[in-house]
Design a protein around this motif. Sequence first.
Motif, short mmCIF file in Angstrom:
data_model
loop_
_atom_site.label_atom_id
_atom_site.label_comp_id
_atom_site.label_asym_id
_atom_site.label_seq_id
_atom_site.Cartn_x
_atom_site.Cartn_y
_atom_site.Cartn_z
N THR A 15 -5.98 2.88 -4.69
CA THR A 15 -6.23 1.38 -4.33
C THR A 15 -7.16 1.04 -5.32
O THR A 15 -7.32 -0.08 -5.97
N GLU A 63 0.97 -1.16 -0.13
CA GLU A 63 -0.07 0.08 -0.01
C GLU A 63 0.69 1.23 0.05
O GLU A 63 1.70 1.33 1.17
N ASP A 90 0.74 -1.08 -4.64
CA ASP A 90 -0.50 -0.74 -5.65
C ASP A 90 -0.07 0.75 -5.98
O ASP A 90 -0.30 0.81 -7.48
N HIS A 91 0.35 1.55 -5.37
CA HIS A 91 0.72 3.01 -6.06
C HIS A 91 1.83 3.49 -5.10
O HIS A 91 2.11 2.87 -4.15
ZN LIG Z 1 -3.59 2.11 -2.14
#
Ligand SMILES: [Zn+2]
Length: 524
Positions: free
Chosen positions: A271, A233, A443-444
């Motif tokens: 997300t 995350e 995710d990013h």
């Molecule tokens: Zn995220």
Amino acid sequence: MRIIVTPFLIIMVSIFIVLFDNLSFFQHVLKVYPFKLENIGFLFSLGLLLYALIVVLFTAVSSRYILKPIIIISLIMASFIAYFMQSYNIVIDKTMIENTLQTNMNESMDLMSVKLFIYLLLLGILPSWIVYKIPLQHRGFKTELWSKIKLILIHLALIALLLFSFSKFYTSFFREHKVLRLYTNPVTAIYNLVSYTYDQVKETNIPMKIIGLDAKQTKDTKKRKIVIMVVGEAARSDHFSLNGYSKETNPLLKKESIVNFSNMYACGTTTAISVPCMFSIYKRGDYDSTKGYNTHSVLDVLSHAGVEVLWRDNNSNSKGVAVRLTYENYKTAQKNTMCKGECRDEGMLIGLESLIEKNDKDIIIVLHQMGNHGPAYYKRYPKSFKKFTPVCETNQLEECSAEEISNAYDNAILYTDYFLSKTIHFLKRYEEKIDTAMIYIADHGESLGENGLYLHGLPYFIAPKHQKHVGAVMWFGKDFPVDEEKLKNRAKHEYSHDNLFSTLLGLFDVQTEVYEKNMDILAN
Ligand SMILES: [Zn+2]
């Protein structure tokens, strides 16, 4: 209080919104069109244009009983948005709306602050209360209708006049500075909310696209495979010491024989986009949420092929990926046994033995981390991981120094380093009998104050690299059939979430028409 007529109320509220809720918009405009003699006329016209647009919008939806509720909702919404734009420099596009609607209570609590309350009170609740109390005069249907038509026509004429008088400025404003429009409050949010709702309604009529029904495993050995895929995350690549970061944020991973992917790029900057996209058959340029949610993912294909799939979530949810698969919520103490303060990612490892030992199928376990979820980075790790100090211990990032923010963020990376190393050690217990592997991909990324930007979620085309360039690591048990030395060389190349779909199929030797060998990172 004096009785007033509808147009007066609409005009006053619109002026209020332009003057008090659009500070961010004008700040961004001033960066492109500085306050100089030749720009003054245009800047003034821009304020007027926004005002006229809001008047037209309110008037168009105003009927006797819904006008006040609509104005009050808009004022409250605009006060929230003004706060988040001022504090974190975010914009409310469709992705952000999707994200907000999918945010759970715990995540929202992270964003609460005194400053937010002040914004809400002064820009939202107080003006709303006045609007609520003001007695509106109703002058009969015909008079009201005619006055509405007049109001709209006058303001449309004003819009036309402004666009015409400053046409040279507006051409560049609309063509070259599209980004600026995203900061108009609450016009952009309303537009995107309507558009998002429309997409959702459309989506319910779309049949599910099932792919890879021909999938089957073609292993030549009887040895089982167990893969733990960790979905990280908000972990940006340049804060991993594995990628050359000056602070030692990966002391444990560097001791393991891992393959570090230093050039991994995310599919989205939130997300809600990135997580379904990375498991999706669609590539980034081709991906949208409607397609993503209505097409089977690579996990479904693996499941068709006979691989057991388990999704454990300590983040928000699987964003639609695990809806047809076994899903376990690890965000509460009901399942997660490590919830002092907040539920820890390492809690997701507990009890996996029984799943592995209960049968002899191949298994993929997805662990969706809380990781570096902002802005309260300081809450994301146990005390013993407070290695980099001083730490920013508020969600008001703009009150902290760049160093304090970075320290809190880096301590959270340090905890992820520990979590991943713990995951590897868990798998090592089985590596004699089973081919085990761990894949970690965030995710990013995240902005930590560079150019005044915080958090993530900017539209991909304007998002800085920090929000797109993500941490990614693989680890393989000792007999895992992969040429690690060759892979370590390839790992410097640019890869993206687009590669995950075929890489996971390849990892489990799944043969199917949807597999693309050239996208499989592990294929020779
Ligand atoms: Zn995220």
